[in-house]
Design an enzyme around this catalytic site. Sequence first.
Site, PDB file in Angstrom:
ATOM      1  N   ASP A 108     -20.534   4.840 -53.063  1.00 53.74           N
ATOM      2  CA  ASP A 108     -21.398   3.739 -52.645  1.00 53.74           C
ATOM      3  C   ASP A 108     -21.003   3.375 -51.215  1.00 53.74           C
ATOM      4  O   ASP A 108     -19.866   2.961 -50.968  1.00 53.74           O
ATOM      5  CB  ASP A 108     -21.154   2.552 -53.595  1.00 53.74           C
ATOM      6  CG  ASP A 108     -22.380   1.701 -53.780  1.00 53.74           C
ATOM      7  OD1 ASP A 108     -23.087   1.476 -52.792  1.00 53.74           O
ATOM      8  OD2 ASP A 108     -22.603   1.233 -54.910  1.00 53.74           O
ATOM      9  N   ASP A 204     -26.116   1.060 -49.685  1.00 52.09           N
ATOM     10  CA  ASP A 204     -26.308  -0.359 -49.983  1.00 52.09           C
ATOM     11  C   ASP A 204     -27.246  -1.018 -48.957  1.00 52.09           C
ATOM     12  O   ASP A 204     -27.118  -0.770 -47.756  1.00 52.09           O
ATOM     13  CB  ASP A 204     -24.927  -1.038 -49.935  1.00 52.09           C
ATOM     14  CG  ASP A 204     -24.928  -2.435 -50.506  1.00 52.09           C
ATOM     15  OD1 ASP A 204     -25.086  -2.574 -51.718  1.00 52.09           O
ATOM     16  OD2 ASP A 204     -24.781  -3.399 -49.707  1.00 52.09           O
ATOM     17  N   GLU A 269     -30.897   2.189 -51.207  1.00 50.28           N
ATOM     18  CA  GLU A 269     -31.287   0.925 -51.837  1.00 50.28           C
ATOM     19  C   GLU A 269     -32.187   0.224 -50.823  1.00 50.28           C
ATOM     20  O   GLU A 269     -31.711  -0.284 -49.803  1.00 50.28           O
ATOM     21  CB  GLU A 269     -30.064   0.057 -52.140  1.00 50.28           C
ATOM     22  CG  GLU A 269     -30.480  -1.206 -52.880  1.00 50.28           C
ATOM     23  CD  GLU A 269     -29.420  -2.307 -52.930  1.00 50.28           C
ATOM     24  OE1 GLU A 269     -29.493  -3.154 -53.832  1.00 50.28           O
ATOM     25  OE2 GLU A 269     -28.533  -2.350 -52.052  1.00 50.28           O
ATOM     26  N   HIS A 330     -26.289  -2.906 -61.587  1.00 53.57           N
ATOM     27  CA  HIS A 330     -25.257  -3.934 -61.655  1.00 53.57           C
ATOM     28  C   HIS A 330     -25.719  -5.282 -61.105  1.00 53.57           C
ATOM     29  O   HIS A 330     -24.935  -6.231 -61.077  1.00 53.57           O
ATOM     30  CB  HIS A 330     -24.017  -3.455 -60.891  1.00 53.57           C
ATOM     31  CG  HIS A 330     -24.302  -3.220 -59.439  1.00 53.57           C
ATOM     32  ND1 HIS A 330     -25.120  -2.204 -58.995  1.00 53.57           N
ATOM     33  CD2 HIS A 330     -23.908  -3.871 -58.330  1.00 53.57           C
ATOM     34  CE1 HIS A 330     -25.213  -2.242 -57.691  1.00 53.57           C
ATOM     35  NE2 HIS A 330     -24.487  -3.249 -57.253  1.00 53.57           N
TER      36      HIS A 330
HETATM   37  C1  NOJ Z   1     -26.593  -4.782 -52.995  1.00 55.62           C
HETATM   38  C2  NOJ Z   1     -25.606  -4.503 -54.073  1.00 55.62           C
HETATM   39  O1  NOJ Z   1     -26.241  -3.788 -55.107  1.00 55.62           O
HETATM   40  C3  NOJ Z   1     -25.060  -5.831 -54.523  1.00 55.62           C
HETATM   41  O2  NOJ Z   1     -24.259  -5.711 -55.668  1.00 55.62           O
HETATM   42  C4  NOJ Z   1     -24.278  -6.438 -53.383  1.00 55.62           C
HETATM   43  O3  NOJ Z   1     -23.841  -7.728 -53.764  1.00 55.62           O
HETATM   44  C5  NOJ Z   1     -25.155  -6.560 -52.123  1.00 55.62           C
HETATM   45  N1  NOJ Z   1     -25.904  -5.371 -51.875  1.00 55.62           N
HETATM   46  C6  NOJ Z   1     -24.321  -6.836 -50.909  1.00 55.62           C
HETATM   47  O4  NOJ Z   1     -23.587  -5.702 -50.562  1.00 55.62           O
END
Ligand code: NOJ
Length: 545
Positions: A108, A204, A269, A330
């Site tokens: 990640d 991310d 993402e 998550h």
């Molecule tokens: C997206 C992630 O999936 C999440 O868990 C995280 O808190 C935020 N980005 C900030 O990195």
Amino acid sequence: MTAACFLTIHMTNNWYHKTTIYQIYPRSFHDSNEDGIGDLKGILQKLDYLQELGFETLWISPFFSSPQIDLGYDISNYTEIAPEYGTMDDSLQLIDEVHRRGMKIVLDMVMNHTSAEHPWFIESRSSRNNSKADWYLWRDKPNNWKSMTGGSGWHYAKERDQYYWSSFLPFQPDLNYRNPDVKKSMLDIVRFWLGKGVDGFRLDIFNVIYKDAGFRNNPFSPKLIPSEEDPSGFFQEAKYTMNQPESFSFAKELKSVCNEFGEKILLGEIQGNTELIKNYMTQNGDGLGLVFNFEMLNFIFTARYFSDLIKKIERDFPDPLMPVYVFSNHDRRRSIHRIGEDLQKAKLLHTLQLTVRGVPCMYYGEEIGMTDSKFPFGSAFDPIPHKFKYIPRFFFDLIGLTINRDEVRTPMQWDTSQNAGFSSAEQAWLPVHNNFKTINVEKEHQETRSLLNTIRALLKIRKEEIILQEGSLECIEGLPIGVLGYSRTFGKMKLLILLNFDKQSKEFPLDVSECIFKLNAEDEIKNKAIRLNGFGAIIARITSD
Ligand code: NOJ
């Protein structure tokens, strides 16, 4: 071989377009050293389980050095392992052991922001003229930009008498990618892990990586709550804070760095509509190979919904693009919540997920039907609920937002022993869900038609049938109400998938040959007709000469 068939084979030849992904949240997967926190050695101990289950790629949420305020999504050193998760040797062993089993491993990569405790930020905030002074986004005065979690994303630092920008939470300052040194340092980190043998990255919040160079104010929007397809919210269109043209070209740059090491996965993402998502991917494979199709996190469990969804995805992500079918992660309530925690419906949902044209991505515990817990906001490890502690919980329940993400991150339920076999510590970092005696791997392993064994069977079929990995998809019209059907075709080979989203059984004439999978013992093909039990499904082979 026909030209069309050759094209199918050629276009979807990347391994990551054919793979199946399993997301591990390391803190909650398996604890090897009795501290109540899952770790890398814990994952190592469960690799045989994952291999035997049949997933091909493991995506592991961040395990790098971090103050853990956002539980690893706030990184303070990208090339060091957080001590609670293990050591660099453990991570190298994990990479090797995953590969030894013929599987792939995806890390990640949180490139948009660091932790405020990262040495780069500590230096950057210390004065206006240090060596990292413009490694982050600094301004004398905030503009109107709102963060993704609501409220201004500008935060005051008295050392500089200036404000820094953070897209997510205040302790996660955004890096300034317009500074070539920042970009180079981050790409070096990417190269560092590729050099260690990882097979790629989940990226991310990649859609916010660049912000408008001129810091123009965002326009007004009547929208309060951001959604998957339109991340604007808090009465503001995210015009200058998300999805900037430079982000699209950065996707290509990142891909070309990955290419130095072979065919690597980049899984973005990205919140935004289809057209926008496609800007990151590009047709000729020089951008992100995969992007989560997040709209389906809000699925409605009907044949009509999935028929519309599949048609839309087929229209918008035709070969050589490949969609990602994801129902849980998550950050969001587990998929089983949307179907009344009904295991039979979950089997149907995952039959769809593993037979449509797309890469399936499953969240740990989804394979056994793990459910969400309910915890008070005040004691959450997750920083989000603390931000919203003055708003009553029922408001968020009403609009379907997951505010306390601890609730979807409880320890994996392995068996009926203490802490569900997750940890032999007295206490796990989060309490195990109290249904662990009935929902656990060990029990479902022994039940022939459990959700776990259904998913195992489907993964096996998917691995054996190139049609499911690479074949085209066509929806079948004219089926009884409540039944969804589609065919998958690869060259001359064809499979038919029929799914009954209704609780009533359905019978209808259809001439198919061999049945290679049925969800219920009662689902059957007889006398040129199909019988599907309530929430039943069949995969049948169609042979043509
Ligand atoms: C997206 C992630 O999936 C999440 O868990 C995280 O808190 C935020 N980005 C900030 O990195």
